[in-house]
Design an enzyme around this catalytic site. Structure first.
Site, PDB file in Angstrom:
ATOM      1  N   LYS A 134     -76.880  52.233 -11.902  1.00  9.91           N
ATOM      2  CA  LYS A 134     -76.723  53.229 -12.321  1.00  9.91           C
ATOM      3  C   LYS A 134     -79.106  53.257 -13.045  1.00  9.91           C
ATOM      4  O   LYS A 134     -79.735  54.131 -13.490  1.00  9.91           O
ATOM      5  CB  LYS A 134     -76.080  53.250 -14.033  1.00  9.91           C
ATOM      6  CG  LYS A 134     -76.883  53.847 -15.515  1.00  9.91           C
ATOM      7  CD  LYS A 134     -76.344  53.794 -16.492  1.00  9.91           C
ATOM      8  CE  LYS A 134     -75.971  54.307 -17.597  1.00  9.91           C
ATOM      9  NZ  LYS A 134     -75.160  54.708 -18.635  1.00  9.91           N
ATOM     10  N   HIS A 275     -57.851  71.604  22.520  1.00 10.20           N
ATOM     11  CA  HIS A 275     -57.859  72.470  21.670  1.00 10.20           C
ATOM     12  C   HIS A 275     -56.714  72.522  20.503  1.00 10.20           C
ATOM     13  O   HIS A 275     -55.966  73.191  20.271  1.00 10.20           O
ATOM     14  CB  HIS A 275     -57.922  74.304  21.601  1.00 10.20           C
ATOM     15  CG  HIS A 275     -59.260  75.472  22.932  1.00 10.20           C
ATOM     16  ND1 HIS A 275     -60.340  74.482  22.629  1.00 10.20           N
ATOM     17  CD2 HIS A 275     -59.347  75.841  23.727  1.00 10.20           C
ATOM     18  CE1 HIS A 275     -61.497  75.286  22.295  1.00 10.20           C
ATOM     19  NE2 HIS A 275     -61.127  76.125  23.565  1.00 10.20           N
TER      20      HIS A 275
END
Length: 523
Positions: A134, A275
């Site tokens: 922070k 695929h």
């Protein structure tokens, strides 16, 4: 940078980093085992207990949760009120925090009991990390040993300081770590409590590689690992070939999960994927036999596909695979001769793993939808011979039962609507992803006819086969289409309102049919 607080569980690379900081005039503060290690290496270290005026207590649970630590991390250096508070209370600024967390996930992976897992939930570490992150306007926070060298380089390039942009990057990585850590803890606790649908669900991953693009060139993409040790593309070793693409990774995972359905102790098996759908799956006396049989199911689709094997790759099979263009081969090992064969194929990727994934193991899968994501258990359903319910007048033969179970395993990995024809331990026709089950049945039979023509056979290989349907036949039409194609036995879940009609149609056609009571939709 004047002061650094170092407190790590994973001490890899730490000594060199600490020496580099000390050599640049940075005072070292530390705790517990980290402090002992640094001191034994000859470095000057000040214990955090000396700074706070409190000893470590409660088995180390309380040591850094103190204003002397958090004030030093959170103070805004250019705020007069903060500066006065620091002066009034004798709080010294901490410019660098080096922390990594208790090995919670590793503890869970070892099968530790509930109390031990709870004890390995870090508290002070995440609190300090979040405080430093922070306050990244003033504080650098390092949570990964991979960043040690970058910090030293940053100090040397900037007169002993770090740039704001650099601290921003470190802060983002720090918050990602604590988020992933909390996700691991909350996920474990939900499982321990038997919560299948906790109010909040979090997932996290670690970047394995950035990808050239996603499914299409205009989409950016990256590959993340989830920290599990499940054998597969995420844990495999790549021996050669260019970097895997997004589609390569997706298809290779589908191929390896499918081939793992076939126990190597029961014989070699091969799956060829295109695929994300199988275009050929087979068992054989040898690995090369299994590959050839899988290839002969649909040679057209196999071009440019993914090959997965359930046994270590040998040279003869490697030579056979090299006869056509193949994107990726994955197997639980490969001998030197096989690697030498592939070495001449620069674009072919060879991946090896330490084993096969367990198709029966529990786990979660998730998929994003607009506004959220769907979470479900992994489809680990298994059907054994004793689970089959014969519903027709004719019971399947032993050979048909073997092929029916084979077809069922394959159908589990075919996109719905799924139809799989099998004969002699090899797929001979696969229909995938159609809106109508009848269409899947016809497509699979048509592929068989096309291959028979290509192979110079007198009749389609689907003649005399068995057929699996991933879900029930809602009407007799799909089943009759399979019978017309030449199937002699059927495996399906059952459960349709018209089961009686379908069973009657099977009897009229002389088919044997079994119900599993379990379906395998795959979308």
């Amino acid at each position: 940078m004047r002061r650094a607080l170092i407190s790590v569980s994973d001490k890899g690379g730490l000594l060199d980093f600490a020496r580099a900081l000390a050599a640049r005039g940075v005072e070292l503060l530390s705790t517990g085992g980290t402090s002992t290690m640094l001191r034994e290496a000859g470095l000057a270290v000040r214990d955090v207990a000396d700074v706070t005026g409190f000893p470590e207590m409660m088995d180390g649970r309380v040591k850094t949760l103190h204003p002397m630590v958090h004030g030093g991390l959170l103070a805004l250096r250019d705020n007069p009120d903060h500066a006065k508070a620091m002066e009034d209370h004798g709080i010294a600024a901490i410019d660098l925090l080096v922390v990594n967390l208790y090995p919670f996930e590793a503890t869970v992976a070892k099968g530790a009991d509930y109390a031990t897992c709870v004890e390995n939930i870090d508290i002070g570490g995440p609190a300090m990390i979040r405080a430093a992150a922070k306050n990244h306007a003033y504080v650098s926070v390092v949570t990964d040993a991979q960043d040690y060298a970058a910090v030293v380089a940053e100090l040397d390039a900037n007169g002993g300081q770090t740039r704001y942009a650099f601290r921003q990057v470190l802060a983002q990585r720090a918050y990602a770590l604590t988020a992933a850590y909390d996700a691991a803890v909350s996920g474990w606790m939900a499982g321990a409590l038997g919560e299948t649908a906790p109010r909040r669900r979090a997932f996290a991953g670690t970047l394995a590689q950035t990808l050239r693009y996603g499914e299409n060139p205009h989409q950016s993409a990256a590959f993340y690992t989830d920290g599990s040790d499940r054998a597969g593309v995420a844990t495999a070793k790549q021996w050669q070939g260019k970097e895997l693409s997004y589609n390569n990774i997706n298809d290779t995972d589908a191929a390896f999960e499918l081939v793992a359905e076939f126990d190597p102790a029961e014989g070699p098996a091969c799956a060829i994927i295109k695929h994300a759908n199988p275009c050929g799956v087979a068992r054989g006396e040898t690995l090369i036999d299994a590959y050839r049989a899988a290839y002969d199911c649909d040679r057209t689709s196999a071009f440019g596909g993914i090959v997965a094997l359930n046994r270590p790759l040998d040279a003869a099979t490697a030579e056979e695979i090299c006869q056509i263009f193949t994107e990726v081969v994955i197997a639980p090992g490969a001998d030197d001769a096989a690697k030498a064969v592939f070495a001449a194929k620069k674009n072919l990727r060879l991946l090896t793993t330490d084993g096969l994934p367990d198709p029966t193991s529990a786990g979660l899968t998730f998929r994003q939808v607009a506004g959220g994501f769907l979470v479900q258990d992994r489809d680990n359903g298994i059907i054994l011979p004793a689970d089959l319910k014969v519903v027709t007048k004719r019971a399947p033969s032993a050979a048909e039962i073997a092929d029916l179970l084979f077809a069922w395993k394959v159908a589990k990995h075919v996109k719905s609507n799924a139809i799989v024809y099998v004969k002699g331990g090899a797929t001979v026709g696969i229909g995938a992803g159609q809106m109508s089950r009848v269409d899947s049945t016809r497509i699979a039979a048509r592929k068989s006819a096309d291959m028979a023509e290509a192979l110079g056979l007198s009749e389609p290989t689907v003649k005399g086969s068995v057929v699996a349907s991933d879900a029930f036949f809602p009407f007799p039409d799909g089943l009759l289409t399979a019978a017309e194609a030449g199937a002699t036995a059927v495996i399906q879940p059952g459960g349709s309102m018209r089961d009686a009609d379908v069973i009657a149609a099977a009897d009229a056609a002389g088919l044997a049919m079994v119900f599993t009571g379990q379906r395998h939709f795959r979308h």
